[in-house]
Design a protein around this motif. Structure first.
Motif, short mmCIF file in Angstrom:
data_model
loop_
_atom_site.label_atom_id
_atom_site.label_comp_id
_atom_site.label_asym_id
_atom_site.label_seq_id
_atom_site.Cartn_x
_atom_site.Cartn_y
_atom_site.Cartn_z
N THR A 34 5.08 -6.57 -5.03
CA THR A 34 3.85 -7.49 -5.27
C THR A 34 3.76 -7.46 -6.81
O THR A 34 4.09 -6.29 -7.43
N ALA A 35 2.84 -8.21 -7.51
CA ALA A 35 2.53 -8.16 -8.83
C ALA A 35 2.19 -7.08 -9.04
O ALA A 35 1.98 -6.10 -10.08
N THR A 36 0.88 -6.54 -8.23
CA THR A 36 0.32 -5.18 -8.20
C THR A 36 1.09 -3.99 -8.60
O THR A 36 0.91 -2.96 -9.11
N ALA A 37 2.05 -3.90 -7.46
CA ALA A 37 2.88 -2.94 -7.38
C ALA A 37 3.87 -2.67 -8.53
O ALA A 37 3.86 -1.57 -9.19
N VAL A 38 4.40 -3.81 -9.01
CA VAL A 38 5.16 -3.61 -10.30
C VAL A 38 4.57 -3.55 -11.40
O VAL A 38 4.98 -2.64 -12.60
N PHE A 39 3.30 -3.98 -11.69
CA PHE A 39 2.28 -3.69 -12.91
C PHE A 39 2.20 -2.11 -12.51
O PHE A 39 2.39 -1.48 -13.84
N LEU A 40 2.09 -1.43 -11.65
CA LEU A 40 1.58 -0.08 -11.35
C LEU A 40 3.21 0.54 -11.93
O LEU A 40 3.00 1.73 -12.67
N VAL A 88 8.13 -8.76 -14.84
CA VAL A 88 9.21 -8.27 -15.67
C VAL A 88 8.92 -8.07 -16.90
O VAL A 88 9.41 -6.78 -17.51
N GLU A 89 8.05 -8.84 -17.41
CA GLU A 89 7.82 -8.62 -18.93
C GLU A 89 7.05 -7.23 -18.95
O GLU A 89 7.01 -6.33 -19.95
N ASP A 90 6.07 -6.74 -17.93
CA ASP A 90 5.34 -5.71 -17.91
C ASP A 90 6.26 -4.54 -18.11
O ASP A 90 5.97 -3.50 -18.63
N ASP A 130 0.58 -1.15 0.04
CA ASP A 130 -0.01 0.07 0.23
C ASP A 130 0.80 1.11 0.11
O ASP A 130 0.48 2.28 -0.76
N TYR A 131 2.03 1.57 0.97
CA TYR A 131 2.69 2.21 0.82
C TYR A 131 3.44 2.69 -0.36
O TYR A 131 3.53 3.94 -0.93
N LEU A 132 3.86 1.64 -1.00
CA LEU A 132 4.60 1.72 -2.39
C LEU A 132 3.56 2.16 -3.33
O LEU A 132 3.79 3.02 -4.32
N VAL A 133 2.71 1.71 -3.45
CA VAL A 133 1.65 2.05 -4.50
C VAL A 133 1.07 3.55 -4.33
O VAL A 133 1.19 4.09 -5.40
N ASN A 134 1.10 3.94 -3.03
CA ASN A 134 0.70 5.14 -2.83
C ASN A 134 1.75 6.16 -3.52
O ASN A 134 1.39 7.50 -3.79
N ILE A 135 2.97 5.66 -3.49
CA ILE A 135 3.98 6.76 -4.18
C ILE A 135 4.04 6.69 -5.53
O ILE A 135 4.01 7.58 -6.29
N ILE A 136 3.98 5.34 -6.00
CA ILE A 136 4.26 4.98 -7.46
C ILE A 136 3.10 5.66 -8.32
O ILE A 136 3.15 6.17 -9.48
N MET A 137 2.00 5.65 -7.81
CA MET A 137 0.76 6.26 -8.38
C MET A 137 0.93 7.67 -8.84
O MET A 137 0.27 8.39 -9.96
N HIS A 138 1.77 8.51 -8.27
CA HIS A 138 2.21 9.73 -8.37
C HIS A 138 3.57 10.02 -9.10
O HIS A 138 4.01 11.19 -9.20
N GLY A 139 4.37 8.76 -9.23
CA GLY A 139 5.63 8.85 -9.63
C GLY A 139 5.94 8.86 -11.10
O GLY A 139 6.93 8.01 -11.75
#
Length: 237
Positions: A86-92, A116-118, A61-70
């Motif tokens: 996680t898969a969700t975070a790396v996909f983002l 990795v492919e994403d 959750d913390y990582l996603v909250n940063i990446i969504m603005h990154g």
């Protein structure tokens, strides 16, 4: 009047937030709506994100909250941040950080070939990837990088036991011009997987550093050929 509420926004963004830990930043978001927006604006300005000092604390959750603005992020270091990667975070990451150049995500057991492919497909400027000790990774990830990450210069897959001669051979076969390759302790890699390096024309073979410690199937005569081709081979540490 609350002192924090009257601080100039540019002062906060330039001289306060960059020096705070991830815990402090999370607490700043709770101060007020204004501080929440300043933290988000700070995330949007980041070009480098290094969460390795807090590897045991960082969650998805913390990582996603940063990446969504990154959208401006070029360097992301998540080594040992296994709870967050996680898969969700790396996909983002793949779908948000299109200008990404460096991704360090070693020792993250949840990293998958699909993730990795994403990243390889979406991040066309990718130059450096470290996915050492990611035990779910196989040749499929190597093929994805060979197919899509044409600007890749450094690749580290030490102790990734799913990597074989086939995956390594694709790096040369698909025209990837790596400068550094680490396949240490990839015990299924042999001379056969690396021979493509020697077969490439001298002007297109940019590999300068090869790490192969623990690769018992790579023979001394082949190492000698690599040295003669100008490749610095490290099989000691």
């Amino acid at each position: 009047m609350d002192f924090c509420s009257v601080l100039p926004e540019e002062l906060v963004l330039s001289y306060i937030l960059p020096y705070l830990s991830i815990v402090d930043l999370a607490e700043c978001k709770l101060v007020s709506t204004r501080w929440l927006e300043m933290v988000r604006r700070y995330y949007k300005s980041l070009k480098e994100l290094d969460l390795t000092p807090w590897d045991f604390m960082v969650t998805e959750d913390y990582l996603v909250n940063i990446i969504m603005h990154g959208q401006l992020l070029r360097i992301i270091r998540l080594s040992k941040c296994w709870r967050a990667s996680t898969a969700t975070a790396v996909f983002l990451v793949a779908n948000t950080c299109s200008r990404l150049q460096v991704l360090h995500i070693s020792h993250c057991g949840s990293l998958t070939d699909q993730a990795v492919e994403d990243v390889a497909r979406k991040c066309k400027e990718l130059k450096e990837v470290d996915m050492s000790s990611c035990y779910k990774i196989t040749d499929a990830a190597m093929c994805s990088l060979a197919d899509h990450a044409k600007n890749l210069e450094e690749l580290y897959v030490s102790s990734v036991y799913g990597v074989t001669d086939f995956g390594v051979s694709q790096l040369s076969f698909k025209g990837l011009s790596l400068k550094t390759l680490d396949v240490s302790y990839c015990f299924r890699v042999s001379d056969k997987g690396l021979v493509g390096i020697l077969k490439r024309p001298q002007e297109t073979n940019l590999l300068k550093s090869l790490r192969i410690k623990g690769c018992a199937k790579i023979t001394d005569p082949f190492i000698q050929q690599l040295w003669q081709a100008g490749v610095e081979v490290n099989n000691m540490f």
